[in-house]
Design an enzyme around this catalytic site. Sequence first.
Site, PDB file in Angstrom:
ATOM      1  N   CYS A  41      44.545  37.566  42.418  1.00  0.00           N
ATOM      2  CA  CYS A  41      43.461  36.882  43.137  1.00  0.00           C
ATOM      3  C   CYS A  41      42.778  35.866  42.224  1.00  0.00           C
ATOM      4  CB  CYS A  41      42.390  37.864  43.597  1.00  0.00           C
ATOM      5  SG  CYS A  41      42.969  39.173  44.644  1.00  0.00           S
ATOM      6  N   ASP A  42      42.577  36.246  40.976  1.00  0.00           N
ATOM      7  CA  ASP A  42      41.619  35.536  40.140  1.00  0.00           C
ATOM      8  C   ASP A  42      42.229  34.788  38.951  1.00  0.00           C
ATOM      9  OD1 ASP A  42      39.931  36.772  41.885  1.00  0.00           O
ATOM     10  OD2 ASP A  42      39.277  38.322  40.493  1.00  0.00           O
ATOM     11  N   CYS A  97      41.899  42.141  39.888  1.00  0.00           N
ATOM     12  CA  CYS A  97      43.005  41.559  40.655  1.00  0.00           C
ATOM     13  C   CYS A  97      43.479  40.263  40.014  1.00  0.00           C
ATOM     14  CB  CYS A  97      42.563  41.319  42.098  1.00  0.00           C
ATOM     15  SG  CYS A  97      43.839  40.542  43.102  1.00  0.00           S
TER      16      CYS A  97
END
Lengths: 108, 335
Positions: free
Chosen positions: B150-151, B147
């Site tokens: 997300c990261d 992701c």
Amino acid sequence: MAGNITSLSTATFAEEVNSSAKPVLVDFWAEWCGPCKMIAPILDEIANEHGEKVTIAKLNVDDDPSIALEHKVMSIPTLLLFQDGQVAKRIVGAKSKAALLADLAEFL
Amino acid sequence: MTTVEREVVVLGAGPAGLTAAIYCARADLRPLVFEGEPSSTSDQPGGQLMLTTDVENYPGFPEGVMGPNLMMDFRAQAVRFGAEMQTEKVTKVDLSSNPFKIWIGENGLTSDPDCLARALIVSTGAKSLMLGLPEEDQLIGRGLSTCATCDGFFFRGQEIAVVGGGDSAMEEATFLTKFASKVTIIHRRDQLRASKIMQERAFANERIEFLWNHVVTAIHGTESLEGVRVSHTKTGEEQDIPLGGLFIAIGHSPNTDIFAGQLKMKENGYLITEPDSSRTSVEGVFACGDVQDDVYRQAVTAAGSGCMAAIDAERWLESRSDLPEASASATLSSQ
């Protein structure tokens, strides 16, 4: 709704986490993280149901990146459970309530 | 556990499942939606859009819309019209007779079904494929990610890589250049499968480099990811590349395991629906969204097919009005 969850910052982290008598579960999150939004209501529930055993806190990695860096958080949501100031449990990624409770069982 | 019985049950809550729920709810069918469990893969409530940021191609949002916000709104709209959401993952179904039997959690191993459905709408979507390397479990969330949105934030100033050659790989790589100093796209072929606009964006980006005809054969690192070993697909020549992060975007596989042997599938596991309909190989079971689409795979096509499934289910239930109506509030005793 989130009344039982403390918001931490770089300024308050050490005091709130290291000097807590109870274990503290810190949710590293950010506004742009979809999975973080999915587990937020679950953490609210866990705070309501198990607040006497464990303190639930959250830390916005956008606002306070240094704490995340210090604890090698490289993915969110990451939940770190601190006991006596030490990381006792690391949970990476969103999970169901049942799975989270199972991960936290020894502290509840 | 008591068994609930419903006219319509929806499995999965991405754009397809939630659109089906909106239409079924507005048709007074009081759908029950098993939306799945939170996770950090694409197999979760809200579906793959939960792992995106700006969605720029969903009509009606000229400035774009945040994927998670869009899905929260889909959900709120379904709930507004009476859809009931259950944040559980269905682990077993029995489609051999109607009403269909549905189990959640571990219950399928031992007990009576948790739910009975007259009509079933399958919208379980697809999940990200992983490389299948043994180091993956250890390093996921420690430099290995599926992701980017997300990261990506955690890789500021680092050199990282994206594995894959499709739209999602290009999108992730382009997004990651906001943070990383260099993004290498590792692709097993010498050309991309991505759409032209996404390719052009990637080619024009000075921070993106391409490593063609290579596959990742090992991931290095114990506490956190330190690099990868890649192998040339033609010569077999291997090299180690130091990296701060590795993002996997090699495609998706449909979430159809629980339907194996019950619903007809293509060889790649996607459900087969009759042309111009959402009907599956079992009467009363309808499929929509990515679980039956290995061609378009867009949020808007998923939503469109969710609408088709709801209308197909509603008409099918009407055509079978000879059956006793399932009472939405009643609970049946164990059989």
